[in-house]
Scaffold this active site. Structure first.
Site, PDB file in Angstrom:
ATOM      1  N   CYS A  29       0.829  -1.208   0.000  1.00 27.22           N
ATOM      2  CA  CYS A  29       0.000   0.000   0.000  1.00 27.22           C
ATOM      3  C   CYS A  29       0.862   1.256   0.000  1.00 27.22           C
ATOM      4  O   CYS A  29       2.009   1.257   0.462  1.00 27.22           O
ATOM      5  CB  CYS A  29      -0.894   0.036   1.230  1.00 27.22           C
ATOM      6  SG  CYS A  29      -2.248  -1.144   1.205  1.00 27.22           S
ATOM      7  N   GLU A  42       0.672   3.951   1.831  1.00 26.36           N
ATOM      8  CA  GLU A  42       1.068   4.440   3.154  1.00 26.36           C
ATOM      9  C   GLU A  42       2.249   3.639   3.694  1.00 26.36           C
ATOM     10  O   GLU A  42       3.178   4.196   4.303  1.00 26.36           O
ATOM     11  CB  GLU A  42      -0.103   4.336   4.146  1.00 26.36           C
ATOM     12  CG  GLU A  42      -1.357   5.070   3.701  1.00 26.36           C
ATOM     13  CD  GLU A  42      -2.324   4.183   2.926  1.00 26.36           C
ATOM     14  OE1 GLU A  42      -1.873   3.430   2.037  1.00 26.36           O
ATOM     15  OE2 GLU A  42      -3.532   4.248   3.205  1.00 26.36           O
TER      16      GLU A  42
HETATM   17  N1  THU Z   1      -4.318   0.483  -1.227  1.00 27.75           N
HETATM   18  C1  THU Z   1      -3.426   1.389  -0.704  1.00 27.75           C
HETATM   19  O1  THU Z   1      -2.399   1.686  -1.316  1.00 27.75           O
HETATM   20  N2  THU Z   1      -3.710   1.920   0.502  1.00 27.75           N
HETATM   21  C2  THU Z   1      -4.822   1.655   1.238  1.00 27.75           C
HETATM   22  O2  THU Z   1      -4.943   2.112   2.369  1.00 27.75           O
HETATM   23  C3  THU Z   1      -5.892   0.842   0.662  1.00 27.75           C
HETATM   24  C4  THU Z   1      -5.533   0.075  -0.556  1.00 27.75           C
HETATM   25  C5  THU Z   1      -4.009  -0.126  -2.524  1.00 27.75           C
HETATM   26  C6  THU Z   1      -3.673  -1.581  -2.463  1.00 27.75           C
HETATM   27  C7  THU Z   1      -4.010  -2.030  -3.862  1.00 27.75           C
HETATM   28  O3  THU Z   1      -2.864  -1.804  -4.700  1.00 27.75           O
HETATM   29  C8  THU Z   1      -5.119  -1.097  -4.303  1.00 27.75           C
HETATM   30  O4  THU Z   1      -5.125  -0.022  -3.377  1.00 27.75           O
HETATM   31  C9  THU Z   1      -6.487  -1.734  -4.313  1.00 27.75           C
HETATM   32  O5  THU Z   1      -6.755  -2.346  -3.113  1.00 27.75           O
END
Ligand code: THU
Length: 137
Positions: free
Chosen positions: A52, A54
């Site tokens: 993710c 963050e």
């Molecule tokens: N994702 C993030 O980068 N941060 C979050 O807090 C929620 C989800 C990303 C993970 C994945 O690559 C995409 O969003 C879809 O879930």
């Protein structure tokens, strides 16, 4: 509202590697000294290994030696998906953010950016009664 931080998160999302979900996310961390560290989501052909935005941002900061001082976080998602509601950090990212925040004793303000509004919440509201480094003292 921290427009510079939100703009940094949006810019970071332009580097998103998200060919599977096609859901680019940007994150920007602001520290007490005014510095900003950004991250974006990085997916993998083995879907479950996605990182993710963050978590990438926290990893970048900590790999550079940062240990606290986290004052604010902005998170942005795509504007053409879902209902446009503010995106909030996933559960794992809340815990990852909490580790860095706890090291400096801060409770960062999280700017969750939506299409029409920005939700401002403290990390402690997103992750109440958090497990943290103090538990291991
Ligand atoms: N994702 C993030 O980068 N941060 C979050 O807090 C929620 C989800 C990303 C993970 C994945 O690559 C995409 O969003 C879809 O879930």
């Amino acid at each position: 509202m921290d427009n510079d931080l939100i703009a940094a998160a949006r810019k970071a999302a332009q580097q998103s590697y998200s060919p599977y979900s096609k859901y680019p996310v940007g994150a920007a961390l602001r520290f007490a000294d005014g510095s900003i560290v950004t991250g974006t989501n990085i997916e993998n052909a083995s879907y479950g290994l996605a990182l993710c935005a963050e978590t990438v941002a926290v990893s970048k900061a900590m790999a550079d030696g940062v240990r606290g001082g986290l004052e604010a976080v902005a998170v942005t998602g795509p504007t053409d998906r879902g209902d446009g509601a503010p995106i909030t950090p996933c559960g794992r990212c809340r815990q990852v953010l909490n580790e860095l925040a706890a090291l400096g004793g801060t409770d960062p303000l999280i700017f969750c950016v939506g299409n029409d509004d920005v939700r401002e919440v403290r990390l402690s509201q997103l992750l109440p009664h958090a497990f943290g480094p103090a538990h291991l003292d």
